[in-house]
Design a protein around this motif. Structure first.
Motif, PDB file in Angstrom:
ATOM      1  N   ARG A  64       0.850  -1.295   0.056  1.00 18.59           N
ATOM      2  CA  ARG A  64      -0.054  -0.078   0.120  1.00 18.59           C
ATOM      3  C   ARG A  64       0.925   1.063  -0.024  1.00 18.59           C
ATOM      4  O   ARG A  64       0.547   2.505  -0.420  1.00 18.59           O
ATOM      5  CB  ARG A  64      -0.863   0.060   1.229  1.00 18.59           C
ATOM      6  N   GLN A  65       2.066   1.254   0.732  1.00 21.16           N
ATOM      7  CA  GLN A  65       2.925   2.367   0.677  1.00 21.16           C
ATOM      8  C   GLN A  65       3.432   2.989  -0.646  1.00 21.16           C
ATOM      9  O   GLN A  65       3.840   4.035  -0.675  1.00 21.16           O
ATOM     10  CB  GLN A  65       3.773   2.325   1.818  1.00 21.16           C
ATOM     11  N   LYS A  66       3.391   1.991  -1.601  1.00 24.03           N
ATOM     12  CA  LYS A  66       3.803   2.334  -2.967  1.00 24.03           C
ATOM     13  C   LYS A  66       2.800   3.281  -3.716  1.00 24.03           C
ATOM     14  O   LYS A  66       3.133   3.384  -4.853  1.00 24.03           O
ATOM     15  CB  LYS A  66       4.452   0.915  -3.751  1.00 24.03           C
ATOM     16  N   LEU A  67       1.553   2.892  -3.366  1.00 28.40           N
ATOM     17  CA  LEU A  67       0.437   3.586  -4.089  1.00 28.40           C
ATOM     18  C   LEU A  67       0.582   5.043  -4.175  1.00 28.40           C
ATOM     19  O   LEU A  67       0.772   5.837  -3.097  1.00 28.40           O
ATOM     20  CB  LEU A  67      -0.992   3.292  -3.426  1.00 28.40           C
ATOM     21  N   THR A  68       0.567   5.826  -5.388  1.00 30.31           N
ATOM     22  CA  THR A  68       0.858   7.296  -5.434  1.00 30.31           C
ATOM     23  C   THR A  68      -0.549   7.797  -6.069  1.00 30.31           C
ATOM     24  O   THR A  68      -1.747   7.048  -6.270  1.00 30.31           O
ATOM     25  CB  THR A  68       1.639   7.455  -6.739  1.00 30.31           C
ATOM     26  N   LEU A  69      -0.712   9.149  -6.256  1.00 25.81           N
ATOM     27  CA  LEU A  69      -1.940   9.726  -6.542  1.00 25.81           C
ATOM     28  C   LEU A  69      -2.297   9.305  -8.108  1.00 25.81           C
ATOM     29  O   LEU A  69      -3.460   9.064  -8.182  1.00 25.81           O
ATOM     30  CB  LEU A  69      -1.527  11.282  -6.556  1.00 25.81           C
ATOM     31  N   ARG A  70      -1.326   9.001  -8.928  1.00 29.90           N
ATOM     32  CA  ARG A  70      -1.820   8.444 -10.188  1.00 29.90           C
ATOM     33  C   ARG A  70      -2.214   7.135  -9.945  1.00 29.90           C
ATOM     34  O   ARG A  70      -3.017   6.775 -10.783  1.00 29.90           O
ATOM     35  CB  ARG A  70      -0.433   8.370 -10.834  1.00 29.90           C
ATOM     36  N   HIS A  71      -1.831   6.115  -9.038  1.00 29.13           N
ATOM     37  CA  HIS A  71      -2.358   4.772  -8.650  1.00 29.13           C
ATOM     38  C   HIS A  71      -3.891   5.053  -8.491  1.00 29.13           C
ATOM     39  O   HIS A  71      -4.774   4.111  -9.179  1.00 29.13           O
ATOM     40  CB  HIS A  71      -1.782   4.101  -7.734  1.00 29.13           C
ATOM     41  N   TYR A  72      -4.351   6.110  -7.694  1.00 30.42           N
ATOM     42  CA  TYR A  72      -5.536   6.325  -7.369  1.00 30.42           C
ATOM     43  C   TYR A  72      -6.546   6.672  -8.508  1.00 30.42           C
ATOM     44  O   TYR A  72      -7.551   6.163  -8.454  1.00 30.42           O
ATOM     45  CB  TYR A  72      -5.667   7.209  -6.365  1.00 30.42           C
ATOM     46  N   ASP A 101      -5.978   6.495 -11.704  1.00 29.27           N
ATOM     47  CA  ASP A 101      -5.944   5.270 -12.815  1.00 29.27           C
ATOM     48  C   ASP A 101      -6.892   4.343 -12.447  1.00 29.27           C
ATOM     49  O   ASP A 101      -7.684   3.788 -13.069  1.00 29.27           O
ATOM     50  CB  ASP A 101      -4.628   4.766 -13.011  1.00 29.27           C
ATOM     51  N   GLY A 102      -6.997   3.923 -11.032  1.00 27.90           N
ATOM     52  CA  GLY A 102      -7.807   2.864 -10.595  1.00 27.90           C
ATOM     53  C   GLY A 102      -9.205   3.354 -10.525  1.00 27.90           C
ATOM     54  O   GLY A 102     -10.437   2.673 -11.007  1.00 27.90           O
ATOM     55  N   PHE A 103      -9.586   4.635 -10.156  1.00 27.47           N
ATOM     56  CA  PHE A 103     -10.859   5.156 -10.264  1.00 27.47           C
ATOM     57  C   PHE A 103     -11.316   5.186 -11.787  1.00 27.47           C
ATOM     58  O   PHE A 103     -12.623   4.833 -11.955  1.00 27.47           O
ATOM     59  CB  PHE A 103     -10.976   6.371  -9.784  1.00 27.47           C
ATOM     60  N   LEU A 104     -10.552   5.556 -12.846  1.00 29.13           N
ATOM     61  CA  LEU A 104     -11.108   5.744 -13.986  1.00 29.13           C
ATOM     62  C   LEU A 104     -11.145   4.270 -14.494  1.00 29.13           C
ATOM     63  O   LEU A 104     -11.972   3.987 -15.462  1.00 29.13           O
ATOM     64  CB  LEU A 104      -9.878   6.422 -15.020  1.00 29.13           C
ATOM     65  N   ARG A 105     -10.483   3.121 -14.132  1.00 32.61           N
ATOM     66  CA  ARG A 105     -10.857   1.815 -14.606  1.00 32.61           C
ATOM     67  C   ARG A 105     -12.115   1.437 -13.838  1.00 32.61           C
ATOM     68  O   ARG A 105     -12.992   0.708 -14.660  1.00 32.61           O
ATOM     69  CB  ARG A 105      -9.705   0.991 -14.110  1.00 32.61           C
ATOM     70  N   GLY A 139     -23.247   3.083 -11.429  1.00 35.64           N
ATOM     71  CA  GLY A 139     -23.375   1.637 -11.484  1.00 35.64           C
ATOM     72  C   GLY A 139     -22.469   0.705 -11.493  1.00 35.64           C
ATOM     73  O   GLY A 139     -22.359  -0.289 -10.876  1.00 35.64           O
ATOM     74  N   TYR A 140     -21.260   1.206 -12.261  1.00 32.03           N
ATOM     75  CA  TYR A 140     -20.073   0.434 -12.454  1.00 32.03           C
ATOM     76  C   TYR A 140     -19.582   0.313 -10.998  1.00 32.03           C
ATOM     77  O   TYR A 140     -18.910  -0.848 -10.622  1.00 32.03           O
ATOM     78  CB  TYR A 140     -19.090   1.008 -13.389  1.00 32.03           C
ATOM     79  N   VAL A 141     -19.483   1.627 -10.234  1.00 34.93           N
ATOM     80  CA  VAL A 141     -18.635   1.521  -8.885  1.00 34.93           C
ATOM     81  C   VAL A 141     -19.364   0.648  -7.976  1.00 34.93           C
ATOM     82  O   VAL A 141     -19.043  -0.330  -7.332  1.00 34.93           O
ATOM     83  CB  VAL A 141     -18.878   2.826  -8.254  1.00 34.93           C
ATOM     84  N   VAL A 183      -9.532  -5.893 -10.272  1.00 36.23           N
ATOM     85  CA  VAL A 183     -10.049  -5.490  -9.220  1.00 36.23           C
ATOM     86  C   VAL A 183      -9.488  -4.032  -8.556  1.00 36.23           C
ATOM     87  O   VAL A 183      -8.403  -4.060  -8.567  1.00 36.23           O
ATOM     88  CB  VAL A 183      -9.758  -6.551  -7.860  1.00 36.23           C
ATOM     89  N   VAL A 184     -10.258  -3.152  -8.237  1.00 32.12           N
ATOM     90  CA  VAL A 184      -9.974  -1.692  -7.828  1.00 32.12           C
ATOM     91  C   VAL A 184     -10.342  -1.539  -6.389  1.00 32.12           C
ATOM     92  O   VAL A 184      -9.468  -1.011  -5.667  1.00 32.12           O
ATOM     93  CB  VAL A 184     -10.753  -0.771  -9.070  1.00 32.12           C
ATOM     94  N   VAL A 185     -11.702  -1.685  -6.105  1.00 31.63           N
ATOM     95  CA  VAL A 185     -12.170  -1.606  -4.645  1.00 31.63           C
ATOM     96  C   VAL A 185     -11.499  -2.394  -3.950  1.00 31.63           C
ATOM     97  O   VAL A 185     -11.459  -3.550  -4.043  1.00 31.63           O
ATOM     98  CB  VAL A 185     -13.797  -1.770  -4.773  1.00 31.63           C
ATOM     99  N   GLY A 186     -10.884  -1.653  -2.928  1.00 32.26           N
ATOM    100  CA  GLY A 186     -10.356  -2.872  -1.772  1.00 32.26           C
ATOM    101  C   GLY A 186      -8.707  -2.617  -2.223  1.00 32.26           C
ATOM    102  O   GLY A 186      -7.971  -3.117  -1.133  1.00 32.26           O
TER     103      GLY A 186
END
Length: 293
Positions: A6-14, A16-20, A71-73, A91-94
């Motif tokens: 988790r500590q490697k997650l950056t704003l870009r990851h978040y 990109d994850g939300f867009l997916r 709906g996707y969320v 998998v994005v959520v979680g």
């Protein structure tokens, strides 16, 4: 995206994850389809520039996109355990977004979508409220039941076109033809996707058609649906006395026949994934016939 801690997650990851999570590409297709329907089917076509600049059309399309994103969320929120089995790489959520953040995003997107519809008309507002309600019950309950979940998703696909006729009544019958087309091909694709995901669905107590009936019986049901699909399209084109539309649908019989042939041979997850993509192609080809409708 491969993130081990988790500590490697950056704003870009978040981001990109939300867009997916909200399937941006699918949302763009929804908006494009609505604008093409508005220009090519409802018209008048020569006023395409005015239609693109129409504030009401923009609000209807944006409200539809926001509700679809919500709906996707919520769908991914409820399907974390199933997706870990069926599609672990998606998998994005979680993983990139906390569950409470996903639920908050779902609520905000829904509220915005419904309110934007209300700015256009109370009838668009009611259609949006219906869509939000169906999406919630689909994700929470209907998706795990035989056929009803498939039916609800397909109905929502058709509603994304029919909502335009609430505010723009011209050529309503022609829009209904394409909404029916979208409904049937979506229904076929949703059942095929259940055949693709049968392992993860069965492991988590879902009762989809392939689990209840088995793959062979589900295939027989799809043959019936595809036959009904083709018959309905030609009957509607004949009712409108639209010869060009009839010929366009006749041309679609080739990829539909190829779909049936591939379905007869399919027996692996990869086969069904390929059929799902073929359904997308048929939908795209069907929508391009709007140019000559």
């Amino acid at each position: 995206m491969n993130v081990s801690a988790r500590q490697k997650l950056t704003l870009r990851h978040y981001v990109d994850g939300f867009l997916r999570l909200v399937r941006v590409r699918n949302l763009l297709i929804v908006a494009l389809t609505q604008y093409l329907t508005r220009i090519l089917l409802i018209g008048p076509r020569e006023d395409w520039y005015l239609i693109i600049r129409d504030p009401a059309m923009f609000l209807i399309s944006l409200s539809t996109v926001l509700i679809a994103a919500a709906g996707y969320v919520i769908n991914d929120y409820f399907d974390i355990k199933i997706d870990i089995v069926n599609k672990p790489e998606r998998v994005v959520v979680g993983r990139y977004l906390k569950r409470r953040v996903a639920m908050g995003a779902h609520q905000v997107l829904n509220v915005l979508g419904v309110l934007l519809g209300l700015l256009v008309s109370r009838w668009v507002f009611l259609v949006n409220v219906l869509s939000v309600t169906l999406l919630w019950f689909y994700s929470a309950h209907f998706k795990r039941l035989p056929f009803i979940g498939n039916f609800v998703v397909s109905l929502l696909t058709a509603l994304s076109l029919l909502v335009l006729t609430v505010y723009y009544p011209d050529n309503r019958h022609l829009v209904l033809v394409y909404a029916t087309f979208s409904f049937f091909i979506s229904l076929v694709r949703e059942i095929i996707k259940d055949m693709e995901d049968v392992r993860g669905d069965e492991a988590h107590g879902c009762r989809t058609l392939p689990i209840v009936w088995g793959i062979r019986q589900t295939k027989y049901f799809l043959y019936f649906l595809i036959s009904l699909f083709v018959l309905t399209l030609f009957l509607m084109a004949d009712t409108l006395n639209n010869v060009v539309l009839g010929w366009m649908f006749a041309a679609l019989l080739l990829p539909i026949a190829w779909l049936v042939y591939r379905l007869m041979k399919a027996d692996t997850r990869r086969d069904f994934a390929s059929l799902s993509s073929l359904c997308k192609l048929i939908m795209l080809l069907g929508l391009t016939t709007m140019l000559w409708a």
